[in-house]
Write an enzyme that holds these catalytic residues in place. Sequence first.
Site, PDB file in Angstrom:
ATOM      1  N   LYS A 157      11.945   0.329  -6.257  1.00  0.00           N
ATOM      2  CA  LYS A 157      12.259  -0.687  -5.256  1.00  0.00           C
ATOM      3  C   LYS A 157      11.314  -1.878  -5.295  1.00  0.00           C
ATOM      4  O   LYS A 157      10.155  -1.755  -5.702  1.00  0.00           O
ATOM      5  CB  LYS A 157      12.322  -0.089  -3.851  1.00  0.00           C
ATOM      6  CG  LYS A 157      11.008   0.406  -3.317  1.00  0.00           C
ATOM      7  CD  LYS A 157      11.151   0.878  -1.872  1.00  0.00           C
ATOM      8  CE  LYS A 157      11.043  -0.229  -0.859  1.00  0.00           C
ATOM      9  NZ  LYS A 157       9.709  -0.827  -0.726  1.00  0.00           N
ATOM     10  N   LYS A 286      -1.430   6.179   3.915  1.00  0.00           N
ATOM     11  CA  LYS A 286      -2.204   5.104   4.549  1.00  0.00           C
ATOM     12  C   LYS A 286      -1.606   4.651   5.897  1.00  0.00           C
ATOM     13  O   LYS A 286      -2.289   4.018   6.690  1.00  0.00           O
ATOM     14  CB  LYS A 286      -2.359   3.911   3.594  1.00  0.00           C
ATOM     15  CG  LYS A 286      -1.116   3.046   3.390  1.00  0.00           C
ATOM     16  CD  LYS A 286      -1.367   1.903   2.391  1.00  0.00           C
ATOM     17  CE  LYS A 286      -0.106   1.066   2.217  1.00  0.00           C
ATOM     18  NZ  LYS A 286      -0.155   0.137   1.102  1.00  0.00           N
TER      19      LYS A 286
HETATM   20  C1  3PG Z   1       5.602   0.586   1.186  1.00  0.00           C
HETATM   21  O1  3PG Z   1       6.435  -0.286   1.284  1.00  0.00           O
HETATM   22  O2  3PG Z   1       5.756   1.707   1.689  1.00  0.00           O
HETATM   23  C2  3PG Z   1       4.311   0.256   0.469  1.00  0.00           C
HETATM   24  O3  3PG Z   1       4.455  -0.934  -0.224  1.00  0.00           O
HETATM   25  C3  3PG Z   1       3.900   1.376  -0.412  1.00  0.00           C
HETATM   26  O4  3PG Z   1       2.908   1.000  -1.341  1.00  0.00           O
HETATM   27  P1  3PG Z   1       1.737   2.010  -1.729  1.00  0.00           P
HETATM   28  O5  3PG Z   1       2.364   3.304  -2.144  1.00  0.00           O
HETATM   29  O6  3PG Z   1       0.960   1.363  -2.870  1.00  0.00           O
HETATM   30  O7  3PG Z   1       0.881   2.185  -0.514  1.00  0.00           O
END
Ligand code: 3PG
Length: 389
Positions: A157, A286
């Site tokens: 995506k 996160k």
């Molecule tokens: C999301 O849209 O969930 C984030 O862009 C995920 O990115 P990351 O896996 O690098 O935290």
Amino acid sequence: MEVIAKYYVETDLPIEKAAEAIAAEQSTGTWTEVERERLASDLAARVVRAEGNFAYVAFPEELFEAGNIPQYLSVVAGNLFGLGALKKVRLLDVIFPQRLVEAHRGPRFGIKEARKILGVFDRPLVGTIIKPKVGLSPKDTAEVAGQAVRGGLDLIKDDETLTDQSFCPIDERVEAVMAELSKVEDETGKKAFYAVNVTSGAEEILERAEEVVGRGANMVMVDVLTTGFSAVEVLARGVKVPIHVHRTMHGAFTRDRRHGISMLPISRLVRMAGGTNLHTGSYLGKMAGDREENDSCRDALREEWYGLRPVFPVASGGVHPGMVRPNLDGYGTDCIIQAGGGVHGHPSGTTAGATAMVQAVEAWVAGVTTEEYARSHKELDAALKFWSR
Ligand code: 3PG
């Protein structure tokens, strides 16, 4: 029939009074009595229960214009957030009666239909967000997408800030990525979705989605909180591909557990509007959400709901292979687990990172610990070592 909304409230008023203030402000009342209020009394909301910090308010169904999701929000989540008498107030859930739910068609593509396109039926889907999120050309984006699918991923995506900028025009990007995915499919037999971000203004979004689907896109992505629920609904009715729903900006009102709006009503409205996949928060990552809230979103997206097709909850944000297990323990088989940095940041690159994510999912499906599985799977082993530093 009534619409029942559940609120968390902090106030110096007795909770019954606070609940009455919400009911009045959001239906026929205001801060003082007005002359013709009695004429509208059939439409007055009533307090069903008020105890501790919780208020349950029932709104007559006639207050709602069936089919108009923005208007539903104006009733259950309108001015009340600004009422000075309430120090904190959070909309926790909304129960909609059958007639309002049935005023919406829900997803054209639900979990079953999306799985059928991929030919993957018995495990969670694994996805990635192309990183860096902005700055790659269409050719580079396609190359990274191809590398990810070679590692076994089901979904690639765009990220939320990539739309149609000059460094990566959307038409060129879709053509390049879809050509690369079809090359990988010819070579390996692996099919994958590419969720192209069509987030844009009201006059533009459907046309943009039709254009990318015409150029081969097999999924579109939309940011529901910046474009609105109607945008999801317009896309679900207008284009014949599954819809990946991102929720950028959600933290502004979901993060404070005592104020704002929980992801649960958002999940219900996205299902009504027709999303196929919805970012609901991770159990570990996160932007990890509250466990109980994740559980309730998962159930609201998947349980029987007046015949609307079920929707995939998406665990995303700061996820890497070492975090797959707790997320799958929470969401179960019918979910999508995604990693951006946790794929492309693998010490051996994107294909190895994708392979490691798939291996972590395989371990969960086999009921083997991730660490044990890593002993015979080198990409997973490298990922676990790298991200446990
Ligand atoms: C999301 O849209 O969930 C984030 O862009 C995920 O990115 P990351 O896996 O690098 O935290």
